[in-house]
Design a protein around this motif. Structure first.
Motif, PDB file in Angstrom:
ATOM      1  N   ARG B 286      30.823   9.959 120.805  1.00 19.23           N
ATOM      2  CA  ARG B 286      31.395  10.105 122.146  1.00 19.23           C
ATOM      3  C   ARG B 286      30.813   9.093 123.127  1.00 19.23           C
ATOM      4  NH1 ARG B 286      29.325  16.100 122.175  1.00 19.23           N
ATOM      5  NH2 ARG B 286      27.766  14.890 121.073  1.00 19.23           N
ATOM      6  N   THR B 287      29.754   8.431 122.723  1.00 15.66           N
ATOM      7  CA  THR B 287      29.088   7.491 123.627  1.00 15.66           C
ATOM      8  C   THR B 287      28.750   6.227 122.851  1.00 15.66           C
ATOM      9  OG1 THR B 287      26.885   8.286 123.045  1.00 15.66           O
ATOM     10  CG2 THR B 287      27.986   9.405 124.890  1.00 15.66           C
ATOM     11  N   VAL B 288      28.362   5.174 123.596  1.00 15.44           N
ATOM     12  CA  VAL B 288      27.968   3.926 122.949  1.00 15.44           C
ATOM     13  C   VAL B 288      26.750   4.163 122.058  1.00 15.44           C
ATOM     14  CG1 VAL B 288      27.207   1.567 123.370  1.00 15.44           C
ATOM     15  CG2 VAL B 288      28.940   2.598 124.851  1.00 15.44           C
ATOM     16  N   ALA B 289      25.797   4.965 122.555  1.00 14.37           N
ATOM     17  CA  ALA B 289      24.603   5.247 121.752  1.00 14.37           C
ATOM     18  C   ALA B 289      24.980   5.950 120.453  1.00 14.37           C
ATOM     19  CB  ALA B 289      23.635   6.111 122.558  1.00 14.37           C
ATOM     20  N   GLU B 290      25.964   6.842 120.526  1.00 11.72           N
ATOM     21  CA  GLU B 290      26.381   7.539 119.306  1.00 11.72           C
ATOM     22  C   GLU B 290      27.113   6.601 118.351  1.00 11.72           C
ATOM     23  OE1 GLU B 290      26.703  11.996 121.325  1.00 11.72           O
ATOM     24  OE2 GLU B 290      28.455  11.179 120.299  1.00 11.72           O
ATOM     25  N   VAL B 291      27.810   5.601 118.891  1.00 10.56           N
ATOM     26  CA  VAL B 291      28.420   4.595 118.015  1.00 10.56           C
ATOM     27  C   VAL B 291      27.331   3.877 117.239  1.00 10.56           C
ATOM     28  CG1 VAL B 291      29.701   2.420 117.940  1.00 10.56           C
ATOM     29  CG2 VAL B 291      30.483   4.262 119.445  1.00 10.56           C
ATOM     30  N   ALA B 292      26.246   3.509 117.929  1.00  7.97           N
ATOM     31  CA  ALA B 292      25.137   2.838 117.246  1.00  7.97           C
ATOM     32  C   ALA B 292      24.537   3.746 116.176  1.00  7.97           C
ATOM     33  CB  ALA B 292      24.082   2.421 118.266  1.00  7.97           C
ATOM     34  N   ALA B 294      26.121   6.049 114.542  1.00 12.20           N
ATOM     35  CA  ALA B 294      27.092   6.134 113.444  1.00 12.20           C
ATOM     36  C   ALA B 294      27.017   4.887 112.566  1.00 12.20           C
ATOM     37  CB  ALA B 294      28.506   6.310 114.003  1.00 12.20           C
ATOM     38  N   LEU B 295      26.840   3.731 113.194  1.00 10.54           N
ATOM     39  CA  LEU B 295      26.747   2.499 112.401  1.00 10.54           C
ATOM     40  C   LEU B 295      25.461   2.478 111.573  1.00 10.54           C
ATOM     41  CD1 LEU B 295      28.205  -0.252 114.782  1.00 10.54           C
ATOM     42  CD2 LEU B 295      29.332   1.119 113.018  1.00 10.54           C
ATOM     43  N   ALA B 296      24.375   3.025 112.134  1.00 16.53           N
ATOM     44  CA  ALA B 296      23.138   3.107 111.358  1.00 16.53           C
ATOM     45  C   ALA B 296      23.365   3.967 110.113  1.00 16.53           C
ATOM     46  CB  ALA B 296      22.013   3.686 112.215  1.00 16.53           C
ATOM     47  N   PHE B 297      24.098   5.062 110.297  1.00 19.57           N
ATOM     48  CA  PHE B 297      24.392   5.938 109.156  1.00 19.57           C
ATOM     49  C   PHE B 297      25.247   5.188 108.130  1.00 19.57           C
ATOM     50  CE2 PHE B 297      26.512   9.432 106.923  1.00 19.57           C
ATOM     51  CZ  PHE B 297      25.438  10.273 106.682  1.00 19.57           C
ATOM     52  N   ALA B 298      26.209   4.411 108.619  1.00 20.62           N
ATOM     53  CA  ALA B 298      27.064   3.640 107.705  1.00 20.62           C
ATOM     54  C   ALA B 298      26.243   2.570 106.982  1.00 20.62           C
ATOM     55  CB  ALA B 298      28.220   3.008 108.478  1.00 20.62           C
ATOM     56  N   ARG B 299      25.313   1.944 107.679  1.00 21.67           N
ATOM     57  CA  ARG B 299      24.464   0.928 107.022  1.00 21.67           C
ATOM     58  C   ARG B 299      23.665   1.536 105.884  1.00 21.67           C
ATOM     59  NH1 ARG B 299      23.219  -0.641 112.171  1.00 21.67           N
ATOM     60  NH2 ARG B 299      21.152   0.329 112.107  1.00 21.67           N
ATOM     61  N   ALA B 300      23.294   2.799 106.030  1.00 24.09           N
ATOM     62  CA  ALA B 300      22.507   3.457 104.994  1.00 24.09           C
ATOM     63  C   ALA B 300      23.361   3.861 103.788  1.00 24.09           C
ATOM     64  CB  ALA B 300      21.815   4.684 105.586  1.00 24.09           C
ATOM     65  N   VAL B 406      29.258  -2.871 119.855  1.00 19.49           N
ATOM     66  CA  VAL B 406      28.070  -2.561 119.078  1.00 19.49           C
ATOM     67  C   VAL B 406      28.204  -3.351 117.781  1.00 19.49           C
ATOM     68  CG1 VAL B 406      26.705  -0.784 117.970  1.00 19.49           C
ATOM     69  CG2 VAL B 406      27.913  -0.253 120.085  1.00 19.49           C
ATOM     70  N   LEU B 407      27.197  -4.149 117.475  1.00 20.13           N
ATOM     71  CA  LEU B 407      27.248  -5.016 116.296  1.00 20.13           C
ATOM     72  C   LEU B 407      26.726  -4.271 115.065  1.00 20.13           C
ATOM     73  CD1 LEU B 407      25.911  -8.294 117.950  1.00 20.13           C
ATOM     74  CD2 LEU B 407      28.285  -7.613 117.543  1.00 20.13           C
ATOM     75  N   GLY B 411      22.914  -3.568 117.640  1.00 19.26           N
ATOM     76  CA  GLY B 411      22.716  -4.242 118.928  1.00 19.26           C
ATOM     77  C   GLY B 411      23.974  -4.142 119.781  1.00 19.26           C
ATOM     78  N   ARG B 412      23.771  -4.075 121.093  1.00 13.59           N
ATOM     79  CA  ARG B 412      24.913  -3.982 122.008  1.00 13.59           C
ATOM     80  C   ARG B 412      25.050  -5.299 122.752  1.00 13.59           C
ATOM     81  NH1 ARG B 412      23.227   1.803 124.615  1.00 13.59           N
ATOM     82  NH2 ARG B 412      22.446   2.648 122.655  1.00 13.59           N
TER      83      ARG B 412
END
Lengths: 300, 684
Positions: B286-292, B294-300, B406-407, B411-412
């Motif tokens: 729901r937020t930019v921080a949560e997007v980051a 989610a991407l960390a989870f995807a990277r894992a 969000v990369l 990183g934003r």
């Protein structure tokens, strides 16, 4: 010429769309920032594309600073009167007195019945509303001795605790068109809230509304001015005028001032969800209409 | 050790003390619980004064609260609060059973038909289902309530907790504990009795710091072998989990709204508009921080398919998969006017283009988008955007002035002509490879009412019609854009082409004048012309969720002119039956004013974008290859093909080389691989 001398209120009638629900919140916040007096919401709990009106009103109350908030109008068959009274009082205290109660006897009985509530005839619905107003006033009368005892045909309360009282002298505005309901309003409510598009014969239909309310008020020993006359309106802004509330803001102001002075209507609630329309209504129509009415009242 | 859920600490406030809630949020409390006669009103108010803290309504008594009305109210508050609501109900077990069935039934919009409930306590003859809440609202019950139906159990005192019934591990246990509880007592409640939610009565914000929250969390963490899930799911849900996903490691910010295959909301998120899917997990930040997060989870989870979804209309961007991860940014759907004088608008990737059009219409503005209002902003505005105003106003990406992203590394960054210009170049045409855009800033155009025409013309000779239509379009002023749709010939029926056109003018004579040459390309069977705001054309999508099935096969090409040779080849394709859908949209005009190297979308000289769809990929490719000589590139958003062939067609060599270099810089691990993947290690 009819004028009850009330200060004029300008408000909006915002669609409580469920998704995206933020649309309604944004419109209410825009109305608050634009300086309008009132933001109101329809209430049809059986229509699932709409968000629950009371919940939305409570949320909007927290997101706004000055604007008054009311249902337009809340569906009594879906909402027990004691709960209505308490929740309105609670929100009024949270907002420092910004809540008014808009009530309706119920429309769309198929939907109401589908949700498990009892279907009433139009006559029964008026009686139920009459009882409900009594119950609500009992709940708000926090300092009266003893618990609430009310033994009605539609509502029964056996010794429930009174209160809380609202933070201000809260008005009960009732959506109504027909004589029996109007006479009830003249006797027991603080305002009448019809929609122009449903008035038989257009704005001239307000003459009948006033006649019934004024008569009943006098009969009950009240001043007719104790009942505020409100009106839901539709309109479009356009460079050139083509009809009532179809034209530039100056023309709107004249149209509304005319209705205020002719029929004693003192609250104009515009159906819109559009921030740009809200800004024009608040910034251009409301001050101009107020000026016109004030000038005319000074003159007479 | 009975604890199964991550520990939560909440402030329990009476409905008179609403002002405590924002302080509790600031002090790091996980939830605010409201009790008292006006709990609902107070909690709704608190939702408007807080942003992230979870909201628990305590002690809602049934039948005093009508469950059908409560279902609607709960859905509204859950939507308003972004999925933060929980309920704790009290009442007789039989009555609560009915109440929970009614609430769940009304929230389950995936089920057909109205909800009927026969009683005995509540009789619902037939109520429409919906609105659906933003997430599965956890319902706890008190006392001997119907535990099998509930998500948790609520104890009013530690003594009550000690006498708790035996609960399956997935059920939460909440208990009210005194403010001055010692650490030993709290640990006993948590460790011995499995209380995962501790509610502390707070009447004054000053008391918030008096509770031993920090010590308790530390002590519990020391005793645990590994972190517990935020939400422990029942065995019936766990049994549907897919391999390779660390479900119990979903970050706390995302866990409440995450949807997995066994969850009730899964049907609504598994598929997209055109494609059936069965992802193992859908994360909904729901937020930019949560997007980051989610991407960390995807990277894992590098071994799994991973897609990013704005509103699920992608053809090249899959945004669903089988057993993998999906990050849905639908909740990032804000639309905000930044600067009235510059017509500067900030829009989230999850907004739909019909919402954008609706929001801008009162200002007399529009941003050209696609032709369908349900499409999300994110996918379209990172690929191109060929729409109803293209020839006058260019592609959607041509109206873009900045993007916040969000990369892959979390990183934003902000990309514009001045900031990270390389990335800004890449995001306009190949954005799906480089990050998740969390906000777009567009300069809208002044667009008043437009003429919108839908025409049906006879197409006995489809090749001739294509040539005539193409010429009419190329000769038309730029205020006309449009499209043509044809299907295969049907036996016994005249062949019809569906033409649509938008004329950007509110003058009927101009509109008719522009339309005449288009309408004259064949015998006119039917016509409908309206004067409408742009928002009126875009208001064409249903709000329902997607239920796509199967896998679409779509091919795209950009074409400079509809020459007689192209037209004959296209007619043969239609006759072959390999394509059931043949569509040409107009580009050119303002699209071609932008230099080819200004954006990653490079094939700007084309006047037409052609898209075909078929059932059989090999058959379609055979027929399609006959047209290849006429192509000058393709538009990736209409292409389902993958690999080097389509990359070479979508991007000229210099563009592709630059994209590859930027991919190595911004996403060397190839996290974003779902939409026209430019592999960092590729060579061509």
């Amino acid at each position: 010429m009819t004028d009850y001398g009330h200060d004029l209120l300008f408000g909006v009638f915002v669609t409580p769309t469920a998704e995206p629900v933020r649309q309604a919140v944004d419109a209410a916040v825009a109305a608050d920032r634009a300086g309008l007096d009132l933001v109101t919401f329809q209430d049809h709990p059986y229509v699932t594309r709409l968000a629950d009106t009371w919940t939305l009103m409570s949320y909007v109350a927290a997101r706004t600073e000055r604007i008054r908030i009311s249902g337009n109008v809340l569906s009594l068959p879906m909402r027990p009167p004691a709960v209505l009274a308490r929740s309105h009082a609670a929100l009024d205290r949270l907002t420092g007195g910004r809540i008014e109660m808009g009530l309706g006897a119920g429309a769309f009985w198929d939907g109401i019945e589908g949700m498990g509530q009892r279907r009433l005839t139009p006559g029964q619905a008026v009686d139920a509303l009459d009882e409900a107003i009594q119950v609500i006033r009992e709940v708000w009368d926090a300092d009266a001795p003893g618990g609430i005892r009310f033994d009605g045909e539609y509502y029964r309360v056996a010794g429930a605790k009174r209160g809380p009282a609202p933070a201000h002298d809260m008005s009960i505005w009732v959506g109504a068109y027909k004589p029996r309901m109007l006479r009830l309003i003249g006797r027991a409510a603080d305002g009448v809230l019809p929609s122009l598009s449903y008035l038989p014969g257009g704005i001239e239909g307000y003459t009948e509304i006033n006649r019934h309310i004024d008569g009943a008020a006098v009969e009950a020993g009240r001043e007719p001015a104790a009942v505020r006359r409100l009106l839901n309106i539709d309109g479009t802004f356009a460079p050139a005028g083509t009809g009532f509330l179809k034209g530039p803001p100056e023309q709107w102001a004249e149209d509304l001032a005319g209705v205020a002075l002719e029929h004693g209507v003192s609250a104009f609630i515009l159906a819109t969800d559009d921030p740009a329309v809200i800004a024009t209504y608040a910034g251009e129509v409301a001050p101009a209409a107020r000026e016109l009415v004030a000038a005319e009242r000074d003159r007479t | 050790m009975k604890l199964r859920h991550r520990l939560r600490i909440g402030a329990l406030v009476n409905s008179g003390a609403a002002d405590v809630a924002p302080h509790a949020e600031a002090a790091g409390y996980d939830l605010v619980a409201v009790t008292g006669p006006d709990a609902w009103t107070t909690l709704s108010w608190i939702a408007g004064r807080t942003t992230g803290i979870r909201l628990l309504a305590v002690g809602l008594a049934v039948p005093e609260f009508d469950p059908a009305v409560l279902a609607r109210s709960a859905a509204a508050l859950d939507l308003l609060s972004g999925g933060r609501l929980e309920l704790a109900l009290t009442g007789e077990p039989d009555v609560l059973t009915e109440a929970i069935e009614i609430i769940r039934g009304l929230h389950d919009t995936a089920r057909p038909g109205p909800l009927r409930h026969p009683g005995p306590r509540f009789r619902i003859p037939g109520a429409q289902r919906g609105p659906a809440p933003a997430h599965h609202i956890p319902i706890a019950v008190t006392g001997p309530g119907p535990l099998p139906l509930a998500d948790g159990w609520f104890a009013g005192t530690p003594a009550e907790l000690r006498a708790a019934p035996d609960l399956p591990g997935e059920k939460r246990r909440a208990v009210v504990v005194p403010l001055d509880s010692g650490l030993g007592d709290l640990l006993e409640a948590v460790i011995e009795h499995g209380a995962d939610t501790l509610l502390v009565p707070i009447s004054d914000p000053a008391d918030l710091g008096r509770f031993a929250a920090g010590e308790l969390r530390e002590a519990v963490a020391r005793l645990l072998p590994h972190p517990l899930p935020v939400v422990a799911k029942p065995a019936s849900v766990r049994s549907k989990r897919r391999p390779g996903i660390e479900y119990d490691a979903i970050p706390g910010s995302l866990a409440e709204l995450a949807v997995e295959p066994g969850d009730p909301g899964y049907q609504r998120v598994r598929s997209t508009y055109m494609r059936g899917g069965a992802p193992g997990l859908v994360l909904r930040p729901r937020t930019v921080a949560e997007v980051a997060d989610a991407l960390a989870f995807a990277r894992a989870h590098p071994h799994l398919p991973f897609g990013v979804r704005s509103r699920g209309h992608g053809i090249s961007g899959r945004s669903t998969n089988d057993g993998g991860l999906v990050v849905s940014v639908a909740a990032l759907d804000g639309i905000e006017i930044l600067d009235e004088s510059r017509r500067l608008v900030r829009i989230g990737p999850g907004a739909r283009w019909m919402d954008v059009a609706q929001r801008l219409a009162p200002h007399g503005w529009a941003i050209t988008s696609g032709d369908y209002g349900g499409v999300g902003v994110g996918g379209l505005a990172t690929a191109g955007g060929i729409g109803w105003l293209a020839r006058k106003h260019g592609l959607t990406i041509d109206r873009l002035v900045a993007a916040e992203m969000v990369l892959a590394d979390g990183g934003r960054v902000r990309a514009s002509h001045r900031e990270n210009p390389d990335l800004f170049w890449a995001v306009r045409g190949a954005g799906g490879n480089f990050g998740v855009v969390t906000a777009f800033e567009f300069e809208a155009d002044e667009v008043g009412n437009v003429g919108f025409a839908q025409l049906a013309v006879g197409a006995d000779d489809p090749a001739e019609l294509l040539v005539h239509w193409g010429r009419a379009i190329e000769e038309a002023p730029r205020d006309l854009s449009g499209q043509l749709i044809m299907g295969p010939a049907r036996r016994g029926q005249p062949r019809i082409a569906q033409l649509a056109a938008v004329v950007e003018s509110d003058d009927p004579q101009t509109i008719v004048g522009r339309l005449q040459p288009v309408a004259a390309v064949g015998p006119l069977y039917d016509q409908n012309v309206v004067l409408t705001p742009y928002a009126g054309i875009m208001a064409n999508a249903s709000p329902a969720g997607h239920d796509g099935h199967g896998e679409p096969v779509s091919r795209s090409a950009l074409v400079d002119h509809l020459t007689p040779e192209f037209a004959k080849a296209a007619a043969r394709l239609m006759d072959s039956g390999a394509a059931h859908w043949f569509q040409i949209r107009t580009v050119g005009g303002a699209v071609a004013d932008v230099p080819a190297d200004a954006t990653a979308y490079a094939h700007r000289s084309a006047n037409f974008s052609v898209a075909v769809m078929g059932a059989d990929e090999r058959r379609l490719d055979t027929a399609w290859s006959e047209l290849r000589d006429h192509f000058d590139g393709l538009y990736l958003s209409f292409e389902t093909g993958r690999g080097a062939r389509v990359l070479d067609a979508a991007f000229p060599p210099a563009t592709l080389a630059r994209l590859r270099e930027l991919k190595r810089r911004y996403d060397p691990g190839n996290l974003f691989r779902d939409n026209f993947n430019i592999e960092p290690g590729g060579t061509r």
